[in-house]
Motif scaffolding. Structure first.
Motif, mmCIF file in Angstrom:
data_model
loop_
_atom_site.group_PDB
_atom_site.id
_atom_site.type_symbol
_atom_site.label_atom_id
_atom_site.label_comp_id
_atom_site.label_asym_id
_atom_site.label_seq_id
_atom_site.Cartn_x
_atom_site.Cartn_y
_atom_site.Cartn_z
ATOM 1 N N LEU A 1 37.504 39.287 40.109
ATOM 2 C CA LEU A 1 38.576 38.950 39.165
ATOM 3 C C LEU A 1 39.931 39.213 39.808
ATOM 4 C CD1 LEU A 1 39.388 38.193 36.207
ATOM 5 C CD2 LEU A 1 39.360 40.654 35.725
ATOM 6 N N SER A 2 40.803 38.218 39.787
ATOM 7 C CA SER A 2 42.102 38.371 40.455
ATOM 8 C C SER A 2 43.270 38.509 39.486
ATOM 9 C CB SER A 2 42.356 37.166 41.367
ATOM 10 O OG SER A 2 42.357 35.957 40.619
ATOM 11 N N GLN A 3 43.068 38.155 38.214
ATOM 12 C CA GLN A 3 44.161 38.238 37.261
ATOM 13 C C GLN A 3 44.510 39.694 36.939
ATOM 14 O OE1 GLN A 3 41.402 36.484 36.864
ATOM 15 N NE2 GLN A 3 41.809 34.442 36.050
ATOM 16 N N PRO A 4 45.779 39.961 36.686
ATOM 17 C CA PRO A 4 46.173 41.314 36.276
ATOM 18 C C PRO A 4 45.616 41.637 34.891
ATOM 19 C CG PRO A 4 48.020 39.794 36.073
ATOM 20 C CD PRO A 4 46.940 39.049 36.784
ATOM 21 N N ILE A 5 45.540 42.906 34.575
ATOM 22 C CA ILE A 5 44.991 43.312 33.288
ATOM 23 C C ILE A 5 45.880 42.813 32.155
ATOM 24 C CG2 ILE A 5 46.168 45.568 33.251
ATOM 25 C CD1 ILE A 5 43.501 46.692 32.051
ATOM 26 N N ASP A 6 45.255 42.303 31.118
ATOM 27 C CA ASP A 6 45.959 41.772 29.956
ATOM 28 C C ASP A 6 45.325 42.411 28.727
ATOM 29 O OD1 ASP A 6 47.507 40.323 28.211
ATOM 30 O OD2 ASP A 6 46.323 38.485 28.386
ATOM 31 N N TYR B 1 37.618 46.111 33.146
ATOM 32 C CA TYR B 1 38.514 45.277 33.955
ATOM 33 C C TYR B 1 38.394 45.649 35.432
ATOM 34 C CZ TYR B 1 42.607 43.741 36.434
ATOM 35 O OH TYR B 1 43.425 43.202 37.394
ATOM 36 N N LEU B 2 38.440 46.949 35.746
ATOM 37 C CA LEU B 2 38.408 47.370 37.141
ATOM 38 C C LEU B 2 37.087 46.997 37.803
ATOM 39 C CD1 LEU B 2 40.008 48.781 39.344
ATOM 40 C CD2 LEU B 2 38.960 50.946 38.640
ATOM 41 N N PHE B 3 35.986 47.131 37.077
ATOM 42 C CA PHE B 3 34.694 46.721 37.627
ATOM 43 C C PHE B 3 34.703 45.233 37.969
ATOM 44 C CE2 PHE B 3 30.582 44.698 36.759
ATOM 45 C CZ PHE B 3 29.812 45.298 37.741
ATOM 46 N N ASN B 4 35.175 44.415 37.049
ATOM 47 C CA ASN B 4 35.221 42.968 37.299
ATOM 48 C C ASN B 4 36.174 42.629 38.441
ATOM 49 O OD1 ASN B 4 33.348 42.161 35.333
ATOM 50 N ND2 ASN B 4 34.896 42.289 33.722
ATOM 51 N N SER B 5 37.220 43.413 38.582
ATOM 52 C CA SER B 5 38.182 43.179 39.662
ATOM 53 C C SER B 5 37.591 43.544 41.019
ATOM 54 C CB SER B 5 39.454 43.992 39.398
ATOM 55 O OG SER B 5 40.370 43.859 40.457
ATOM 56 N N LEU B 6 36.946 44.703 41.103
ATOM 57 C CA LEU B 6 36.456 45.192 42.389
ATOM 58 C C LEU B 6 35.107 44.613 42.777
ATOM 59 C CD1 LEU B 6 37.430 48.974 42.202
ATOM 60 C CD2 LEU B 6 38.710 47.082 43.209
ATOM 61 N N GLU B 7 34.273 44.279 41.791
ATOM 62 C CA GLU B 7 32.908 43.854 42.100
ATOM 63 C C GLU B 7 32.627 42.381 41.778
ATOM 64 O OE1 GLU B 7 30.393 45.520 43.600
ATOM 65 O OE2 GLU B 7 31.847 47.111 44.033
ATOM 66 N N LYS B 8 33.450 41.770 40.935
ATOM 67 C CA LYS B 8 33.191 40.388 40.530
ATOM 68 C C LYS B 8 34.283 39.419 40.958
ATOM 69 C CE LYS B 8 29.328 41.435 38.498
ATOM 70 N NZ LYS B 8 28.037 40.951 39.021
ATOM 71 N N ASP C 1 49.589 49.745 39.195
ATOM 72 C CA ASP C 1 50.111 48.412 38.913
ATOM 73 C C ASP C 1 49.227 47.731 37.873
ATOM 74 O OD1 ASP C 1 47.816 47.537 40.215
ATOM 75 O OD2 ASP C 1 48.842 46.974 42.059
ATOM 76 N N ARG C 2 49.412 46.442 37.677
ATOM 77 C CA ARG C 2 48.656 45.726 36.641
ATOM 78 C C ARG C 2 47.235 45.393 37.090
ATOM 79 N NH1 ARG C 2 51.498 40.934 33.889
ATOM 80 N NH2 ARG C 2 49.686 41.262 32.518
ATOM 81 N N HIS C 3 46.863 45.895 38.261
ATOM 82 C CA HIS C 3 45.476 45.809 38.710
ATOM 83 C C HIS C 3 44.832 47.197 38.716
ATOM 84 C CE1 HIS C 3 45.827 41.558 39.966
ATOM 85 N NE2 HIS C 3 47.071 41.896 40.268
#
Length: 443
Positions: A325-330, A316-323, A282-284
């Motif tokens: 980040l909730s926004q989908p990848i852009d 992006y994935l690092f920031n999503s999983l560790e920081k 998905d976009r995450h």
């Protein structure tokens, strides 16, 4: 059974970038690699390619200028060049493995899923709270009789001796680049094109122009042509074609595309959705399984399979999983290029995609050969710019000796949505280089 915070499958640009970022978080990490540590790009892809390209470009440019300030064109010594290339790159996989091993547990072997949290490798089992699939792609295998005689791009990039005649099956960027290299080194080259177009994702006017320029240097193209069988004839090979004809050659390269490395993973054991295009995310960048993610070329996303894109996904994935980040990848403005001679490059909107929408877009072509820079190189450079209704530059395509660097100049203009007057108020580029070639475009 040992458990980890993260299990990472693959060590190519996507995985390597993710590992570097994750190493700062004091997590337990297992990295598994079935091939060369570092993946395709630094070992058998873009890095060795661009290394060889330096000599190729110099030789071809000197040939163009012969009699126009250059008395004698440069002659390539392929064997010497290959020795230098191997001296630089042979140690890279071991060095990469050593670097990764400083912060992670590392295993060489082919991994496969047992269930949604368990991976097996070398008959040992490991569990991961999160599993990242970054196994990349490999050359597509042709199912024709005699396929065992085919070589791939990795072979060409380590070829010690230039064949007298080389045949390429396919006409994507790999074929166009490597055909340019071998022809510059003295091979007679034939490219078999399945359809009527080469480089389908690039502006077709410039793709066709590149074909014409390559043909002028003696490279042959055979369109609507497919190889159906390959047989050995003494020290040569006969390539049978779908047109009831054949050709005799010394070396056959399968450049028919690349396919995701998923077959050995046993994705069905973890109930992961996938197709022949790759792993669905998905976009995450999350698969349909909550704790399993995929990044890089192995995914089925409709984005260019580029090192820069893979590394962007990793960040992006690092920031999503560790920081958090909730926004989908852009995705930002993406530039891409073909290192043939001349080069093709583009960023943003492809002119072909909006050629019929003249209400919302304006397409303008600029002739670059009148600049002193290109006149000195005897280059016929062309640049096409796509403007939107608000007069922003939203796309550029170029064919020229320096198209890649030229288009890179436009990537921030497209990505940052900077108006033309704002650019000139804040930026004074070096003259007489690109500023000379595109005088007036940004005014």
């Amino acid at each position: 059974m040992k458990k980890y915070d993260y299990i990472i499958l693959g060590t190519g640009p996507a995985a390597y970038q993710f590992i570097k970022l994750l190493a700062t978080q004091h997590k337990s990490i297992l990295v598994i690699e079935s091939g060369l540590f570092g993946g395709t790009c630094p070992n058998v892809g873009c890095e060795p390619k661009i290394y060889l390209d330096g000599a190729v470009q110099a030789a071809l440019l000197s040939k163009r200028l012969e009699g126009h300030g250059i008395e004698q064109a440069a002659a390539m010594n392929w064997s010497q060049l290959m020795k230098e290339k191997k001296k630089r790159f042979t140690s890279w996989p071991d060095e990469t493995k050593e670097i990764i091993g400083k912060t992670c547990d590392v295993i060489s072997g082919s991994a496969h899923f047992i269930n949604r949290q368990t991976i097996a490798v070398n008959q040992k089992y490991f569990q991961g709270n999160k599993i990242i699939i970054a196994t990349g792609r490999r050359p597509h295998e042709l199912s024709i009789p005699g396929a065992k005689f085919l070589h791939d791009s990795s072979d060409v990039l380590s070829l010690n001796k230039v064949p007298e005649h080389a045949t390429f099956i396919g006409a994507g960027y790999v074929a166009m680049e490597l055909a340019t290299f071998l022809a510059a080194a003295g091979s007679q080259v034939t490219i078999l094109v399945r359809g009527e177009q080469v480089l389908r994702h690039f502006y077709q006017k410039y793709s066709s122009d590149l074909v014409n320029r390559m043909m002028q240097r003696g490279i042959q193209f055979r369109f609507a042509t497919e190889a159906t069988r390959i047989t050995q004839l003494s020290d040569k090979y006969v390539v049978e074609l779908n047109q009831d004809s054949s050709l005799v050659t010394d070396y056959v390269v399968n450049a028919s595309g690349r396919t995701p490395n998923i077959e050995k993973l046993d994705l069905s054991a973890a109930q992961i959705d996938y197709s022949s295009k790759g792993i669905d995310v998905d976009r995450h960048l999350q698969t349909n399984v909550k704790n399993i993610y995929a990044i890089g070329d192995v995914t089925s996303q409709d984005v260019p399979n580029l090192t820069t894109v893979a590394e962007f996904q990793a960040r992006y994935l690092f920031n999503s999983l560790e920081k958090g980040l909730s926004q989908p990848i852009d995705y930002p403005a993406i530039g891409t290029g073909v290192f043939a001679f001349p080069q093709l490059a583009q960023a943003g909107v492809n002119p072909d995609s909006v050629s019929e929408d003249r209400d919302n877009f304006e397409i303008v072509e600029y002739e670059l050969s009148q600049s002193s820079l290109y006149a000195g190189q005897r280059e016929q450079g062309l640049l096409t710019v796509v403007y939107d209704k608000a007069n922003y530059i939203v796309g550029v395509s170029e064919i020229s000796t320096s198209a890649v660097n030229d288009v890179n100049y436009f990537v921030p203009i497209i990505g940052l949505r900077i108006r033309k007057n704002e650019w000139h108020r804040n930026v004074l580029p070096i003259y007489p280089a690109l500023a000379d070639k595109i005088e007036g475009i940004l005014r």
